[in-house]
Design an enzyme around this catalytic site. Structure first.
Site, PDB file in Angstrom:
ATOM      1  N   THR A 173      -6.750   1.088  11.571  1.00 22.52           N
ATOM      2  CA  THR A 173      -6.780   0.789   9.973  1.00 22.52           C
ATOM      3  C   THR A 173      -6.998  -0.184   9.380  1.00 22.52           C
ATOM      4  O   THR A 173      -7.226  -0.677   8.577  1.00 22.52           O
ATOM      5  CB  THR A 173      -5.840   1.943   9.679  1.00 22.52           C
ATOM      6  OG1 THR A 173      -4.139   1.525   9.597  1.00 22.52           O
ATOM      7  CG2 THR A 173      -5.411   3.322  10.215  1.00 22.52           C
ATOM      8  N   HIS A 175       5.142  -5.183   9.040  1.00 19.43           N
ATOM      9  CA  HIS A 175       4.887  -6.256   9.934  1.00 19.43           C
ATOM     10  C   HIS A 175       5.086  -7.399   8.673  1.00 19.43           C
ATOM     11  O   HIS A 175       4.434  -7.866   8.116  1.00 19.43           O
ATOM     12  CB  HIS A 175       3.874  -6.139  10.469  1.00 19.43           C
ATOM     13  CG  HIS A 175       3.592  -5.782  11.929  1.00 19.43           C
ATOM     14  ND1 HIS A 175       2.408  -5.393  11.979  1.00 19.43           N
ATOM     15  CD2 HIS A 175       4.371  -6.117  12.772  1.00 19.43           C
ATOM     16  CE1 HIS A 175       2.790  -4.899  13.250  1.00 19.43           C
ATOM     17  NE2 HIS A 175       3.341  -4.426  13.453  1.00 19.43           N
ATOM     18  N   SER A 179       1.467  -9.500  10.803  1.00 22.71           N
ATOM     19  CA  SER A 179       1.044  -8.461   9.856  1.00 22.71           C
ATOM     20  C   SER A 179      -1.010  -8.740  10.137  1.00 22.71           C
ATOM     21  O   SER A 179      -1.542  -9.449   9.793  1.00 22.71           O
ATOM     22  CB  SER A 179       0.563  -8.757   8.354  1.00 22.71           C
ATOM     23  OG  SER A 179      -0.166  -8.042   7.490  1.00 22.71           O
ATOM     24  N   GLU A 236       0.061  -0.443  16.230  1.00 21.48           N
ATOM     25  CA  GLU A 236      -0.669   1.208  16.020  1.00 21.48           C
ATOM     26  C   GLU A 236      -1.723   1.855  16.843  1.00 21.48           C
ATOM     27  O   GLU A 236      -2.404   2.711  17.458  1.00 21.48           O
ATOM     28  CB  GLU A 236      -1.927   0.683  14.586  1.00 21.48           C
ATOM     29  CG  GLU A 236      -3.047   1.870  14.280  1.00 21.48           C
ATOM     30  CD  GLU A 236      -3.742   1.764  13.174  1.00 21.48           C
ATOM     31  OE1 GLU A 236      -2.996   1.087  11.789  1.00 21.48           O
ATOM     32  OE2 GLU A 236      -4.699   1.507  12.409  1.00 21.48           O
ATOM     33  N   CYS A 245       0.863  -1.059   0.318  1.00 23.05           N
ATOM     34  CA  CYS A 245       0.126   0.095  -0.043  1.00 23.05           C
ATOM     35  C   CYS A 245       1.168   1.158   0.170  1.00 23.05           C
ATOM     36  O   CYS A 245       2.050   0.935   0.354  1.00 23.05           O
ATOM     37  CB  CYS A 245      -1.088  -0.121   1.606  1.00 23.05           C
ATOM     38  SG  CYS A 245      -0.052   0.071   2.565  1.00 23.05           S
TER      39      CYS A 245
HETATM   40  O1  0CG Z   1      -1.435  -4.786   8.949  1.00 26.23           O
HETATM   41  P1  0CG Z   1      -0.474  -3.832  10.730  1.00 26.23           P
HETATM   42  O2  0CG Z   1      -1.467  -3.018  10.832  1.00 26.23           O
HETATM   43  O3  0CG Z   1      -0.291  -4.605  11.165  1.00 26.23           O
HETATM   44  O4  0CG Z   1       0.679  -3.621   9.935  1.00 26.23           O
HETATM   45  P2  0CG Z   1       1.695  -4.167   7.865  1.00 26.23           P
HETATM   46  O5  0CG Z   1       3.097  -3.843   8.459  1.00 26.23           O
HETATM   47  O6  0CG Z   1       1.464  -5.224   8.023  1.00 26.23           O
HETATM   48  O7  0CG Z   1       1.071  -3.304   6.998  1.00 26.23           O
HETATM   49  C1  0CG Z   1       0.782  -2.317   6.667  1.00 26.23           C
HETATM   50  C2  0CG Z   1       1.452  -1.114   7.738  1.00 26.23           C
HETATM   51  C3  0CG Z   1       2.049  -0.188   8.065  1.00 26.23           C
HETATM   52 FE1  SF4 Z   2      -0.393   1.014   4.756  1.00 28.82          FE
HETATM   53 FE2  SF4 Z   2      -1.819   1.101   7.707  1.00 28.82          FE
HETATM   54 FE3  SF4 Z   2      -1.371   3.380   5.725  1.00 28.82          FE
HETATM   55 FE4  SF4 Z   2      -3.471   1.543   5.199  1.00 28.82          FE
HETATM   56  S1  SF4 Z   2      -2.400   3.061   7.493  1.00 28.82           S
HETATM   57  S2  SF4 Z   2      -2.252   2.488   3.817  1.00 28.82           S
HETATM   58  S3  SF4 Z   2      -2.067  -0.268   5.535  1.00 28.82           S
HETATM   59  S4  SF4 Z   2       0.025   1.865   6.131  1.00 28.82           S
END
Ligand code: 0CG
Ligand code: SF4
Length: 315
Positions: free
Chosen positions: A167, A41, A225, A126, A12
């Protein structure tokens, strides 16, 4: 046997930005760099950075005075920022802008004395970072994970409440929790339905379509993740076979007995190289046909601050 790929899948905008920030800083400073928590992650990414000399720490107290610290994409609490400043660390913030948006909602609520309910998973960085934006001791922030927690929840003023979410939650499950929350607290306010990000939402929609067309789905992503786990959970809840794998080494031939269609998707922190390596291994099992389902086109990207060494931190 046929392989069907989900779309969108994989990295992303927030993860791409975070990794870019780290690589730019490695090239610029050519000295030891510390990162608070795994930058994202994903084992592959974290190991690559370790090979480049990056040191991952869980506590700011583990970073020596005056060194470089990067905050991971998941964000950090105000307490961590303060500690890093006091230690005179050179601070860079790779928190995803979409997480920062939630931080500012919490900060605003805290200033106004509004109580906040955060829907999220206990212990996730987060969630720790978002909870840690709230500083008003006269009001409060409360974490709920399930509808059971709503029943137990006691707030001080039902008329002055706000909710925010992590998120990377399940869209379906979160909407259900929100519905129940609004039933108990009809006055609760939020500008939108939830704070689940575009990447999480799109990947979940895509995996639902994929699961219905396949006999097994391989989700490529690391165990810790959240968003990758949610993809696997969706497939499981649809009654399909699902495997969460880090890389092609985890993929076993025995999984594909009597299987005609194999679905593949990947989490928001999973680089496409890992998808390609899984496909390469599957091809050795005699698969000849690969197709991709086209889903929502993603055009979001986040800029890296131009003056990467001038990260303004307001505490
Ligand atoms: O999905 P989470 O919040 O565990 O994090 P990941 O690092 O896998 O992916 C997006 C971010 C930050
Ligand atoms: Fe990627 Fe997390 Fe940002 Fe969504 S909130 S765009 S999963 S880094």
């Amino acid at each position: 046997m046929q392989i069907i790929l989900a779309n969108p899948r994989g990295l992303c905008a927030g993860v791409i930005r975070a990794i870019d920030i780290v690589n730019k800083l490695i090239n610029k400073y050519k000295k030891k760099i510390y990162i608070k928590h795994e930058i994202v992650h994903n084992k592959f990414i974290v190991n690559k950075l370790k090979q480049k000399g990056v040191i991952f720490v869980e506590k700011i107290s583990n970073v020596p005075q005056g060194e470089i610290i990067i905050f991971s994409a998941h964000g950090v609490s105000k307490k961590d920022k303060k500690e890093a400043k006091i230690k005179n660390l050179k601070i860079f913030d790779a928190t995803c802008p979409l997480v920062l948006k939630i931080h500012s909602k919490v900060i605003q609520a805290s200033k106004k004395g509004k109580e906040v309910i955060l829907i999220g998973h206990s212990g996730h960085p987060e969630v720790i970072g978002t909870m840690g934006q709230y500083t008003n001791n006269n009001a409060g922030i409360y974490l709920i994970q399930t509808t059971k927690d709503i029943k137990k929840l006691k707030v001080k003023n039902e008329q002055n409440l706000k909710f925010v979410t992590q998120t990377t939650l399940s869209v379906e499950n979160t909407n259900y929790i929100v519905k129940k929350l609004k039933k108990k607290y009809p006055e609760i306010k939020n500008s939108n339905k939830n704070d689940i990000c575009y990447a999480t939402t799109n990947r979940q929609k895509a995996v639902k379509i994929l699961s219905k067309k396949t006999d097994i789905v391989i989700v490529i992503g690391s165990r810790n993740s959240s968003n990758a786990n949610r993809l696997a959970e969706i497939v499981h809840n649809l009654g399909n076979n699902v495997k969460l794998v880090d890389n092609e080494k985890d993929v076993k031939k025995s999984w594909f007995k009597n299987i005609k269609k194999i679905g593949i998707t990947s989490g928001a922190s999973t680089p496409e190289i890992l998808v390609n390596q899984v496909i390469k291994k599957l091809l050795t099992f005699g698969i000849k046909d690969i197709k991709e389902i086209y889903g929502k086109k993603e055009e979001i990207s986040f800029k890296i601050p131009k003056k990467i060494d001038l990260v303004n931190l307001t505490i």
